[in-house]
Scaffold this motif. Structure first.
Motif, PDB file in Angstrom:
ATOM      1  N   ASP A 182      21.823  -0.943  56.365  1.00  0.00           N
ATOM      2  CA  ASP A 182      21.163   0.174  57.027  1.00  0.00           C
ATOM      3  C   ASP A 182      20.672  -0.311  58.379  1.00  0.00           C
ATOM      4  O   ASP A 182      19.880  -1.251  58.453  1.00  0.00           O
ATOM      5  CB  ASP A 182      19.998   0.658  56.155  1.00  0.00           C
ATOM      6  CG  ASP A 182      19.332   1.915  56.688  1.00  0.00           C
ATOM      7  OD1 ASP A 182      19.632   2.339  57.831  1.00  0.00           O
ATOM      8  OD2 ASP A 182      18.505   2.474  55.954  1.00  0.00           O
ATOM      9  N   THR A 183      21.126   0.338  59.452  1.00  0.00           N
ATOM     10  CA  THR A 183      20.698  -0.088  60.786  1.00  0.00           C
ATOM     11  C   THR A 183      19.215   0.182  61.030  1.00  0.00           C
ATOM     12  O   THR A 183      18.649  -0.377  61.967  1.00  0.00           O
ATOM     13  CB  THR A 183      21.545   0.581  61.891  1.00  0.00           C
ATOM     14  OG1 THR A 183      21.439   2.009  61.774  1.00  0.00           O
ATOM     15  CG2 THR A 183      22.997   0.152  61.807  1.00  0.00           C
ATOM     16  N   ASN A 184      18.585   1.005  60.189  1.00  0.00           N
ATOM     17  CA  ASN A 184      17.137   1.224  60.310  1.00  0.00           C
ATOM     18  C   ASN A 184      16.338   0.116  59.628  1.00  0.00           C
ATOM     19  O   ASN A 184      15.146  -0.016  59.875  1.00  0.00           O
ATOM     20  CB  ASN A 184      16.741   2.580  59.708  1.00  0.00           C
ATOM     21  CG  ASN A 184      17.210   3.719  60.577  1.00  0.00           C
ATOM     22  OD1 ASN A 184      17.219   3.622  61.799  1.00  0.00           O
ATOM     23  ND2 ASN A 184      17.624   4.802  59.947  1.00  0.00           N
ATOM     24  N   ASN A 185      16.967  -0.650  58.749  1.00  0.00           N
ATOM     25  CA  ASN A 185      16.337  -1.775  58.057  1.00  0.00           C
ATOM     26  C   ASN A 185      17.382  -2.884  57.945  1.00  0.00           C
ATOM     27  O   ASN A 185      17.847  -3.207  56.862  1.00  0.00           O
ATOM     28  CB  ASN A 185      15.845  -1.329  56.675  1.00  0.00           C
ATOM     29  CG  ASN A 185      15.047  -2.411  55.987  1.00  0.00           C
ATOM     30  OD1 ASN A 185      14.584  -3.352  56.624  1.00  0.00           O
ATOM     31  ND2 ASN A 185      14.927  -2.298  54.681  1.00  0.00           N
ATOM     32  N   PRO A 186      17.777  -3.470  59.072  1.00  0.00           N
ATOM     33  CA  PRO A 186      18.956  -4.340  59.088  1.00  0.00           C
ATOM     34  C   PRO A 186      18.723  -5.752  58.560  1.00  0.00           C
ATOM     35  O   PRO A 186      17.634  -6.290  58.643  1.00  0.00           O
ATOM     36  CB  PRO A 186      19.318  -4.400  60.565  1.00  0.00           C
ATOM     37  CG  PRO A 186      18.002  -4.245  61.272  1.00  0.00           C
ATOM     38  CD  PRO A 186      17.192  -3.305  60.404  1.00  0.00           C
ATOM     39  N   PRO A 227      24.844   3.478  64.429  1.00  0.00           N
ATOM     40  CA  PRO A 227      23.672   3.707  63.571  1.00  0.00           C
ATOM     41  C   PRO A 227      24.050   4.426  62.279  1.00  0.00           C
ATOM     42  O   PRO A 227      24.919   5.299  62.266  1.00  0.00           O
ATOM     43  CB  PRO A 227      22.767   4.589  64.441  1.00  0.00           C
ATOM     44  CG  PRO A 227      23.200   4.319  65.848  1.00  0.00           C
ATOM     45  CD  PRO A 227      24.671   4.040  65.772  1.00  0.00           C
ATOM     46  N   GLY A 228      23.389   4.011  61.187  1.00  0.00           N
ATOM     47  CA  GLY A 228      23.620   4.661  59.905  1.00  0.00           C
ATOM     48  C   GLY A 228      23.522   3.698  58.746  1.00  0.00           C
ATOM     49  O   GLY A 228      23.136   2.542  58.903  1.00  0.00           O
ATOM     50  N   ARG A 229      23.900   4.191  57.559  1.00  0.00           N
ATOM     51  CA  ARG A 229      23.927   3.393  56.335  1.00  0.00           C
ATOM     52  C   ARG A 229      25.380   3.227  55.918  1.00  0.00           C
ATOM     53  O   ARG A 229      26.153   4.189  55.947  1.00  0.00           O
ATOM     54  CB  ARG A 229      23.149   4.080  55.221  1.00  0.00           C
ATOM     55  CG  ARG A 229      21.655   4.119  55.486  1.00  0.00           C
ATOM     56  CD  ARG A 229      20.900   4.716  54.337  1.00  0.00           C
ATOM     57  NE  ARG A 229      20.987   3.775  53.227  1.00  0.00           N
ATOM     58  CZ  ARG A 229      20.894   4.112  51.955  1.00  0.00           C
ATOM     59  NH1 ARG A 229      20.716   5.361  51.598  1.00  0.00           N
ATOM     60  NH2 ARG A 229      20.976   3.211  51.005  1.00  0.00           N
ATOM     61  N   PRO A 266      19.742  -4.399  65.558  1.00  0.00           N
ATOM     62  CA  PRO A 266      20.229  -3.831  64.292  1.00  0.00           C
ATOM     63  C   PRO A 266      21.708  -3.464  64.313  1.00  0.00           C
ATOM     64  O   PRO A 266      22.267  -3.103  63.294  1.00  0.00           O
ATOM     65  CB  PRO A 266      19.352  -2.592  64.098  1.00  0.00           C
ATOM     66  CG  PRO A 266      18.900  -2.224  65.466  1.00  0.00           C
ATOM     67  CD  PRO A 266      18.792  -3.523  66.226  1.00  0.00           C
ATOM     68  N   TRP A 267      22.340  -3.571  65.477  1.00  0.00           N
ATOM     69  CA  TRP A 267      23.757  -3.244  65.588  1.00  0.00           C
ATOM     70  C   TRP A 267      24.616  -4.500  65.612  1.00  0.00           C
ATOM     71  O   TRP A 267      25.768  -4.461  65.998  1.00  0.00           O
ATOM     72  CB  TRP A 267      23.981  -2.363  66.808  1.00  0.00           C
ATOM     73  CG  TRP A 267      23.175  -1.097  66.666  1.00  0.00           C
ATOM     74  CD1 TRP A 267      23.522  -0.003  65.917  1.00  0.00           C
ATOM     75  CD2 TRP A 267      21.903  -0.821  67.199  1.00  0.00           C
ATOM     76  NE1 TRP A 267      22.527   0.936  65.974  1.00  0.00           N
ATOM     77  CE2 TRP A 267      21.512   0.466  66.751  1.00  0.00           C
ATOM     78  CE3 TRP A 267      21.014  -1.521  68.011  1.00  0.00           C
ATOM     79  CZ2 TRP A 267      20.309   1.047  67.102  1.00  0.00           C
ATOM     80  CZ3 TRP A 267      19.814  -0.929  68.355  1.00  0.00           C
ATOM     81  CH2 TRP A 267      19.482   0.335  67.898  1.00  0.00           C
TER      82      TRP A 267
END
Length: 173
Positions: free
Chosen positions: A130-134, A98-100, A27-28
């Motif tokens: 969004d790194t939580n939903n990349p 990490p983040g939006r 996700p990064w």
């Protein structure tokens, strides 16, 4: 279209080659691809801006970037100053914190050669990453009017453009 298929195949191959038997997306990491257009339009650069959700410009602090030319996907280049895209380039963002984030691209009025428009900048929509939903790949392409002519703007999308509808003039039958 041929370059897009080769590019996406290269991405999937590299994800598979470095995985432990299953494809896992980091996700990064993110690819931003700007497909080729007409020769003159390819020369018009657009610059990336990344903002956190508070509106702070974090373009050069939230991530690092390199780029490749789709015609030579094996050679990775380092940006010297600013993060930009020309037609046929892909930007590789890595080490994304990490983040939006809000992604936009812009071509200032004084950089629109050979399509100068001293009245306004060419800007894009906002794309939320969004790194939580990349996303794995996003696309940047020029906007066009109903007749298929460039009209001075950019679109950022998670879907590949419909080239002949959005970036190529319609042909008479």
């Amino acid at each position: 279209m041929k370059h897009l298929i080769v590019f996406l195949a290269a991405i999937l191959f590299s994800l598979n080659a470095f995985s432990d038997g299953e494809i896992k997306h980091n996700p990064w990491e993110l690819f931003i691809y700007r497909p080729e257009n007409s020769e003159k339009m390819n020369e018009v650069r657009c610059w990336l801006k990344i903002e956190d959700m508070d509106g702070n410009d974090v373009t050069y602090t939230a991530t690092k970037a390199h780029y490749i030319w789709i015609s030579n996907p094996k050679q990775l280049y380092q940006y010297e100053r600013t993060y930009y895209l020309s037609g046929g380039m892909a930007m590789y963002l890595h080490s994304i914190k990490p983040g939006r984030y809000r992604f936009t691209v812009c071509t200032p009025a004084d950089k629109q050669y050979p399509y100068p428009n001293a009245n306004r900048d060419w800007t894009s929509n906002e794309f939320i990453y969004d790194t939580n939903n990349p996303a794995k790949v996003i696309f940047v392409f020029p906007t066009a009017d109903d007749n298929g002519f460039y009209d001075g703007g950019w679109t950022i999308s998670g879907k590949a453009p419909k080239f002949f509808k959005f970036t190529k003039p319609k042909m008479k039958p």
